[in-house]
Design a protein around this motif. Structure first.
Motif, PDB file in Angstrom:
ATOM      1  N   PRO A  51       5.351  11.670   1.279  1.00 25.78           N
ATOM      2  CA  PRO A  51       4.723  10.510   0.637  1.00 25.78           C
ATOM      3  C   PRO A  51       5.553  10.013  -0.549  1.00 25.78           C
ATOM      4  O   PRO A  51       6.038  10.797  -1.353  1.00 25.78           O
ATOM      5  CB  PRO A  51       3.371  11.052   0.174  1.00 25.78           C
ATOM      6  CG  PRO A  51       3.082  12.134   1.164  1.00 25.78           C
ATOM      7  CD  PRO A  51       4.428  12.772   1.446  1.00 25.78           C
ATOM      8  N   ASN A 111      -3.349   8.441   1.415  1.00 25.75           N
ATOM      9  CA  ASN A 111      -3.108   6.994   1.311  1.00 25.75           C
ATOM     10  C   ASN A 111      -1.773   6.612   1.938  1.00 25.75           C
ATOM     11  O   ASN A 111      -1.663   5.574   2.591  1.00 25.75           O
ATOM     12  CB  ASN A 111      -3.163   6.537  -0.144  1.00 25.75           C
ATOM     13  CG  ASN A 111      -4.563   6.552  -0.710  1.00 25.75           C
ATOM     14  OD1 ASN A 111      -5.541   6.627   0.026  1.00 25.75           O
ATOM     15  ND2 ASN A 111      -4.658   6.505  -2.020  1.00 25.75           N
ATOM     16  N   TRP A 112      -0.763   7.424   1.713  1.00 21.46           N
ATOM     17  CA  TRP A 112       0.546   7.179   2.321  1.00 21.46           C
ATOM     18  C   TRP A 112       0.431   7.195   3.842  1.00 21.46           C
ATOM     19  O   TRP A 112       0.912   6.299   4.524  1.00 21.46           O
ATOM     20  CB  TRP A 112       1.552   8.227   1.844  1.00 21.46           C
ATOM     21  CG  TRP A 112       2.889   8.144   2.512  1.00 21.46           C
ATOM     22  CD1 TRP A 112       3.275   8.789   3.651  1.00 21.46           C
ATOM     23  CD2 TRP A 112       4.009   7.364   2.106  1.00 21.46           C
ATOM     24  NE1 TRP A 112       4.560   8.464   3.976  1.00 21.46           N
ATOM     25  CE2 TRP A 112       5.041   7.594   3.037  1.00 21.46           C
ATOM     26  CE3 TRP A 112       4.251   6.503   1.029  1.00 21.46           C
ATOM     27  CZ2 TRP A 112       6.290   6.998   2.939  1.00 21.46           C
ATOM     28  CZ3 TRP A 112       5.496   5.905   0.930  1.00 21.46           C
ATOM     29  CH2 TRP A 112       6.496   6.145   1.875  1.00 21.46           C
ATOM     30  N   LEU A 114       0.820  -1.212   0.000  1.00 25.05           N
ATOM     31  CA  LEU A 114       0.000   0.000   0.000  1.00 25.05           C
ATOM     32  C   LEU A 114       0.854   1.263   0.000  1.00 25.05           C
ATOM     33  O   LEU A 114       0.509   2.241  -0.681  1.00 25.05           O
ATOM     34  CB  LEU A 114      -0.954  -0.006   1.196  1.00 25.05           C
ATOM     35  CG  LEU A 114      -2.082  -1.040   1.115  1.00 25.05           C
ATOM     36  CD1 LEU A 114      -2.856  -1.079   2.429  1.00 25.05           C
ATOM     37  CD2 LEU A 114      -3.008  -0.739  -0.055  1.00 25.05           C
ATOM     38  N   LEU A 115       1.944   1.255   0.748  1.00 25.82           N
ATOM     39  CA  LEU A 115       2.853   2.407   0.716  1.00 25.82           C
ATOM     40  C   LEU A 115       3.381   2.630  -0.701  1.00 25.82           C
ATOM     41  O   LEU A 115       3.401   3.770  -1.186  1.00 25.82           O
ATOM     42  CB  LEU A 115       4.039   2.195   1.662  1.00 25.82           C
ATOM     43  CG  LEU A 115       3.813   2.432   3.140  1.00 25.82           C
ATOM     44  CD1 LEU A 115       5.030   1.964   3.933  1.00 25.82           C
ATOM     45  CD2 LEU A 115       3.515   3.896   3.436  1.00 25.82           C
ATOM     46  N   ALA A 144      -1.437   4.089   5.182  1.00 29.38           N
ATOM     47  CA  ALA A 144      -0.617   2.870   5.144  1.00 29.38           C
ATOM     48  C   ALA A 144       0.487   2.921   6.195  1.00 29.38           C
ATOM     49  O   ALA A 144       0.758   1.921   6.865  1.00 29.38           O
ATOM     50  CB  ALA A 144      -0.022   2.675   3.746  1.00 29.38           C
ATOM     51  N   SER A 156       0.734   4.108  -3.023  1.00 30.00           N
ATOM     52  CA  SER A 156       0.090   5.364  -2.603  1.00 30.00           C
ATOM     53  C   SER A 156       0.313   6.438  -3.650  1.00 30.00           C
ATOM     54  O   SER A 156       1.438   6.676  -4.092  1.00 30.00           O
ATOM     55  CB  SER A 156       0.669   5.839  -1.268  1.00 30.00           C
ATOM     56  OG  SER A 156       0.325   4.953  -0.254  1.00 30.00           O
TER      57      SER A 156
END
Length: 102
Positions: free
Chosen positions: A81, A49-50, A40-41, A53, A44
């Motif tokens: 991010p 999102n970053w 997920l990172l 995660a 992102s």
């Protein structure tokens, strides 16, 4: 950053007791959770999102008392991010954990 297993192993031992199958299952669950957050990172595309995660990774680390991963996750929270050096250090932690769990 080397994987330090003291608190982590104590946490797993307390949770699994004398059940080696449960201990193995918990190790796999931890490794899979970390891998999921790394993915997920890496995927992102926005700050939110970053951050999500990174915070989830920190939560996984805290719930298993993986102190060195807590530090790395906090670095991700604090980083810009998509910061590739942070992701690489977290990936190195994961590789070492998976390699050392056999």
């Amino acid at each position: 950053m080397a994987f330090e297993s003291g608190n982590f192993d104590a946490t797993l031992a307390a949770a699994a007791g004398e059940d080696p199958a449960l201990l193995a299952e918990l190790r796999v669950a931890f490794a899979e959770s970390v891998a999921r957050q790394i993915d997920l990172l890496k995927r992102s595309r926005c700050d939110a999102n970053w951050e999500l995660a990174a915070q989830r990774l920190k939560g996984v680390a805290a719930s298993f008392h993986a102190d060195s991963l807590i530090v790395l996750a906090q670095e991700a929270v604090d980083a810009a991010p998509g910061e590739p050096t942070v992701v690489r250090r977290i990936e190195a932690f994961h590789r070492e954990f998976v390699g050392g769990s056999d």
